[in-house]
Design an enzyme around this catalytic site. Structure first.
Site, PDB file in Angstrom:
ATOM      1  N   TRP A 463       0.814  -1.218   0.000  1.00 55.41           N
ATOM      2  CA  TRP A 463       0.000   0.000   0.000  1.00 55.41           C
ATOM      3  C   TRP A 463       0.847   1.268   0.000  1.00 55.41           C
ATOM      4  O   TRP A 463       0.304   2.359   0.096  1.00 55.41           O
ATOM      5  CB  TRP A 463      -0.929   0.002   1.214  1.00 55.41           C
ATOM      6  CG  TRP A 463      -1.845  -1.173   1.252  1.00 55.41           C
ATOM      7  CD1 TRP A 463      -3.083  -1.270   0.675  1.00 55.41           C
ATOM      8  CD2 TRP A 463      -1.609  -2.442   1.894  1.00 55.41           C
ATOM      9  NE1 TRP A 463      -3.626  -2.511   0.907  1.00 55.41           N
ATOM     10  CE2 TRP A 463      -2.746  -3.260   1.658  1.00 55.41           C
ATOM     11  CE3 TRP A 463      -0.556  -2.977   2.639  1.00 55.41           C
ATOM     12  CZ2 TRP A 463      -2.843  -4.562   2.137  1.00 55.41           C
ATOM     13  CZ3 TRP A 463      -0.653  -4.277   3.120  1.00 55.41           C
ATOM     14  CH2 TRP A 463      -1.786  -5.042   2.869  1.00 55.41           C
ATOM     15  N   ASP A 464       2.183   1.140  -0.067  1.00 58.72           N
ATOM     16  CA  ASP A 464       3.075   2.288   0.046  1.00 58.72           C
ATOM     17  C   ASP A 464       2.883   2.994   1.386  1.00 58.72           C
ATOM     18  O   ASP A 464       2.891   4.222   1.473  1.00 58.72           O
ATOM     19  CB  ASP A 464       2.855   3.271  -1.112  1.00 58.72           C
ATOM     20  CG  ASP A 464       4.047   4.206  -1.309  1.00 58.72           C
ATOM     21  OD1 ASP A 464       5.076   4.010  -0.655  1.00 58.72           O
ATOM     22  OD2 ASP A 464       3.919   5.152  -2.113  1.00 58.72           O
ATOM     23  N   TYR A 465       2.712   2.212   2.440  1.00 53.18           N
ATOM     24  CA  TYR A 465       2.514   2.748   3.784  1.00 53.18           C
ATOM     25  C   TYR A 465       3.845   2.905   4.534  1.00 53.18           C
ATOM     26  O   TYR A 465       3.915   2.701   5.736  1.00 53.18           O
ATOM     27  CB  TYR A 465       1.599   1.823   4.580  1.00 53.18           C
ATOM     28  CG  TYR A 465       0.114   2.019   4.347  1.00 53.18           C
ATOM     29  CD1 TYR A 465      -0.394   3.217   3.863  1.00 53.18           C
ATOM     30  CD2 TYR A 465      -0.787   0.999   4.640  1.00 53.18           C
ATOM     31  CE1 TYR A 465      -1.765   3.385   3.662  1.00 53.18           C
ATOM     32  CE2 TYR A 465      -2.154   1.165   4.459  1.00 53.18           C
ATOM     33  CZ  TYR A 465      -2.640   2.359   3.965  1.00 53.18           C
ATOM     34  OH  TYR A 465      -3.985   2.527   3.783  1.00 53.18           O
TER      35      TYR A 465
END
Length: 797
Positions: A463-465
């Site tokens: 999630w590109d977290y």
């Protein structure tokens, strides 16, 4: 007596056609939405509008009466869905209200009675006044209350950093504890209204072309040490200024080329180091440590701006040595290095989304005096403590640290907020070490380069977290007394409290069930970690949360919502359909971080509240679109991360609609607010107050500024500063304003319009007995705010 035939009216014919066309759109879209499991309102209303339109076009008043019934039903439906939430009511009610006013003006053309035009204009005036009064009253009553007062307890939190804030601002976050707090109290809620511009300078670093303009985002927080202010510019120039007047003392230009710019040309800050035992007048006794966009670490004499030639090789080191092939723009330093115990620790940005085997995310450390490498941490080669052997490179594709580390001088630890492996949205090719350290806070022993502990917030992140914010060092109150701790904010909106000595959570942490779907269901963790102490995250989205300028674009957003894959928090991306990621990759909390009042025990967090609309694009389709790594197909640079990134050497490219915007109006599909600011009690994790943050003055459909001073809650990037005077200073929002906010209530007490976007964290200091507030107004391409080069200082008049 027979009824008079319908009166022919061109105006009624035109309005009837408009009703009919709108009705056709709503009928078609409403049927699609209903089939997708959505609300029946649009289909029913569309059919009714077609009928009303036909009747009006034929000159029959029955069409007008039918529309009045439609409008009344719309009001009831809107109230049933969203109550009196003013922003939620806008797309449901405003456009139908405009059509109602148009009907009132057309009605006299269907009538023969005397005084019909006077009645029409009175009706329009009354309708307009009632509507304005209604929205004004509910908007005023929609201001959230203060939930509790500031904590009664007073703290005396020690700061393990060498420098202190007050007269100075010696590090990016104030100190290496990253509290963004100043003990200055000259500016207070009582006198902040007298704050005026004391001086303004222009750095001169502006984009040379329209293409490069699409990359600029200054993001700078200056340092102030003694009698000098230090600011860096998007292309890594450093300027030393008189803090009382803004007069330039010296300027250094490292000559960074445009091709070195990654997605964003930014310099968040520089670092300061005083050589122990060195006489004050010795050259380079005090140093400014600069990380450049083209991946160099440079040491400058803080007094003169001259390079310290005894540092590294003729005044600099190149962090790309040992990385192998590094195309221009792939590796850049956009955040200031952190210096603990005389050791410079730096991470770097690796250009996202290009290649699974992009250059390494290795963390490197250098002696602050000599520039000699002290160690390098390559997670794939823990047996090494320095550069790779001849003929080898640091492991490619590993998680990197693009943001700012914090540090504990007493413990000798540097805290690294780590990002994700290269190719953020595909995980099957990741190695066990990457899965262990990605999206983690890693504590590194600054003397050895060995990890002491790590805390992972997301398991197998797609999630590109990545962690974007510094961890903030505090003393956390417990029943056994204060514990050396850190507050760790995340893009997911969670705030964790960890013992900074061990990484052990000091507040409860829970696990939630996570969807095991997407293109890699076996890779998805069955559970994901959440903080039970505090979260900025809002409840999962529903169809009712969709927004727009009118019922039509709201309906389109509802259709998109129903057709997307969405199973709540941590829904993974799909290839055959869009998925909804909420919160999006801008947070929650991003690089602006949080501020902490260590005396009152209060956290101040400004945050984003937007989803992303995401799709994995199969390789064959991506190839047809011409999506290739930037070094293979240069093309335009800039824009949003993930919007057509190739993720080479994986089966999928990625297409991220950041914020989930509609292509024609540019409006976001989720209803406002899109950003907020909140005060939190450190001891309990309870919210003191929470406010939407940012006005609609520069936002509007089709990119046209509405100029409305209404607090809508806008996207924001950049942090806040809190002072002993009881004020929060923050810009960050897309309305180009800097604000002073009352720490007790969250009320805005003062604001000023900036000449460009304020996507940077302000700072404050005192000089000659006067307190100054400084903000970089450089704008930001991703936030779509005006680009500029102004550094502005404020002081009491």
């Amino acid at each position: 007596m027979t009824n008079a035939p319908p009166r022919r009216s061109i105006a009624a014919l035109i309005l009837g056609i408009v009703f009919g066309l709108i009705g056709l759109v709503l009928t078609g879209g409403g049927a699609w939405l209903l089939i997708s499991g959505g609300s029946p309102y649009y289909l029913v209303t569309g059919i009714a509008l077609i009928v009303a339109g036909v009747l009006l076009a034929r000159g029959r008043k029955a069409g007008g009466w039918l529309y009045i019934v439609i409008f009344a039903v719309t009001l009831l439906w809107a109230y049933w869905e969203v109550g009196l939430n003013p922003w939620a009511l806008v797309p449901r009610v405003v456009a139908p209200l405009v059509l109602l006013i148009a009907l009132q003006l057309v009605w006299p053309t269907l009538d023969r009675s005397a005084g019909r035009w006077r009645r029409a204009w009175v009706g329009v005036a009354v309708t307009f006044a009632v509507a304005i009064g209604f929205f004004w009253s509910i908007a005023g009553n929609f201001i959230p209350p203060v939930l509790q007062g500031l904590p009664d307890a007073r703290y005396a939190m020690a700061d393990p950093s060498i420098g202190t804030t007050g007269a100075d601002w010696p590090a990016y976050g104030g100190t290496n504890s990253a509290r963004r707090y100043s003990p200055l109290a000259q500016i207070t809620p009582a006198n902040v209204g007298n704050l005026k511009r004391a001086w303004m300078i222009h750095t001169g670093d502006l984009p040379a072309s329209a293409q490069i303009r699409n990359t600029y985002g200054a993001e700078n927080t200056p340092l102030k040490i003694g009698d000098t202010l230090y600011v860096c510019t998007p292309k890594s120039m450093v300027i030393a200024l008189d803090p009382a007047t803004g007069k330039q003392k010296w300027r250094f230009d490292p000559k960074v080329s445009d091709e070195a710019i990654p997605y964003t040309a930014a310099c968040r800050g520089v670092s300061y180091y005083a050589v122990p035992g060195a006489a004050a007048d010795t050259p380079c006794a005090q140093r400014i440590i600069l990380g450049t966009l083209d991946a160099r670490i440079m040491a400058l004499d803080a007094r003169t701006g001259q390079q310290c030639r005894d540092f590294g090789s003729n005044g600099q080191v190149r962090i790309t040595d040992g990385m192998g092939q590094v195309p221009p723009g792939y590796v850049s330093i956009t955040s200031p290095p952190t210096i603990v115990r005389g050791v410079i620790v730096t991470g770097h940005q690796v250009l996202d989304g290009q290649d699974r085997w992009a250059p390494s995310g290795v963390i490197q450390a250098y002696d602050a005096v000599t520039g000699k490498m002290r160690w390098a941490w390559d997670m794939m080669h823990p047996e090494r403590s320095g550069p790779p052997p001849a003929g080898q490179t640091y492991a490619r594709g590993t998680p990197n640290m693009w943001t700012i580390a914090s540090g504990d001088e007493q413990l000798g630890l540097v805290y690294l907020p780590m990002g994700n492996s290269a190719a953020d949205y595909y995980s099957s090719l990741r190695r066990p070490e990457e899965n262990h350290y990605a999206t983690s806070l890693v504590a590194i022993d600054v003397m050895t380069g060995r990890p002491r502990w790590n805390f992972q917030a997301v398991r197998k992140d797609v999630w590109d977290y990545d962690f974007g914010a510094q961890a903030t060092l505090i003393d956390f109150p417990t029943a056994r007394g204060p514990v050396p701790a850190m507050l760790l904010p995340s893009k997911q909106g969670d705030i964790y409290v960890l013992d900074r000595r061990t990484g052990r959570p000091l507040t409860p942490i829970g696990d939630i069930q996570a969807p095991q779907i997407g293109v890699e269901p076996a890779q998805r963790a069955a559970t994901q970690r959440i903080s039970l102490y505090h979260t900025l995250r809002k409840p999962d989205l529903t169809e009712k949360d969709m927004w727009g300028m009118s019922p039509i674009d709201q309906m389109i957003c509802r259709i998109q919502f129903r057709r997307a894959s969405y199973k709540g928090f941590f829904t993974p991306p799909e290839a055959d359909k869009r998925s909804i990621e909420y919160p999006g990759y801008n947070g929650g909390t991003d690089w602006g971080g949080i501020a902490v009042d260590p005396a009152r025990g209060v956290i101040v967090a400004n945050y984003n509240d937007m989803p992303n609309y995401v799709r994995l694009v199969p390789r064959k389709e991506a190839n047809k679109k011409g999506w290739a790594p930037r070094d293979q197909a240069r093309g335009e640079i800039g824009g949003a991360e993930g919007a057509g990134d190739p993720q080479a050497h994986t089966p999928y490219a990625i297409d991220v609609n950041a914020g989930w915007r509609l292509p024609f109006t540019g409006l976001l599909c989720k209803q406002p607010p899109y950003g907020g600011i909140r005060a939190v009690d450190i001891a309990t994790g309870k919210t003191i107050w929470d406010r939407p943050f940012g006005t609609a003055r520069t936002n509007g459909p089709f990119g046209i500024p509405s100029m409305l001073p209404l607090t809508i809650g806008t996207p924001n990037n950049g942090g806040s500063v809190v002072t002993a005077g009881g004020l929060i200073f923050v810009a960050a929002a897309t309305d180009n304003l800097i604000r002073a906010i009352d720490l007790k209530t969250g009320k805005t007490l003062w604001q000023d319009v900036l000449p460009a976007g304020g996507q940077a964290t302000p700072m404050t200091y005192s000089q000659n007995g006067k307190q100054y507030l400084v903000i970089m107004a450089g704008g930001h391409h991703f936030m779509q705010t005006p680009v500029g080069d102004a550094l502005i200082a404020y002081a009491l008049n």
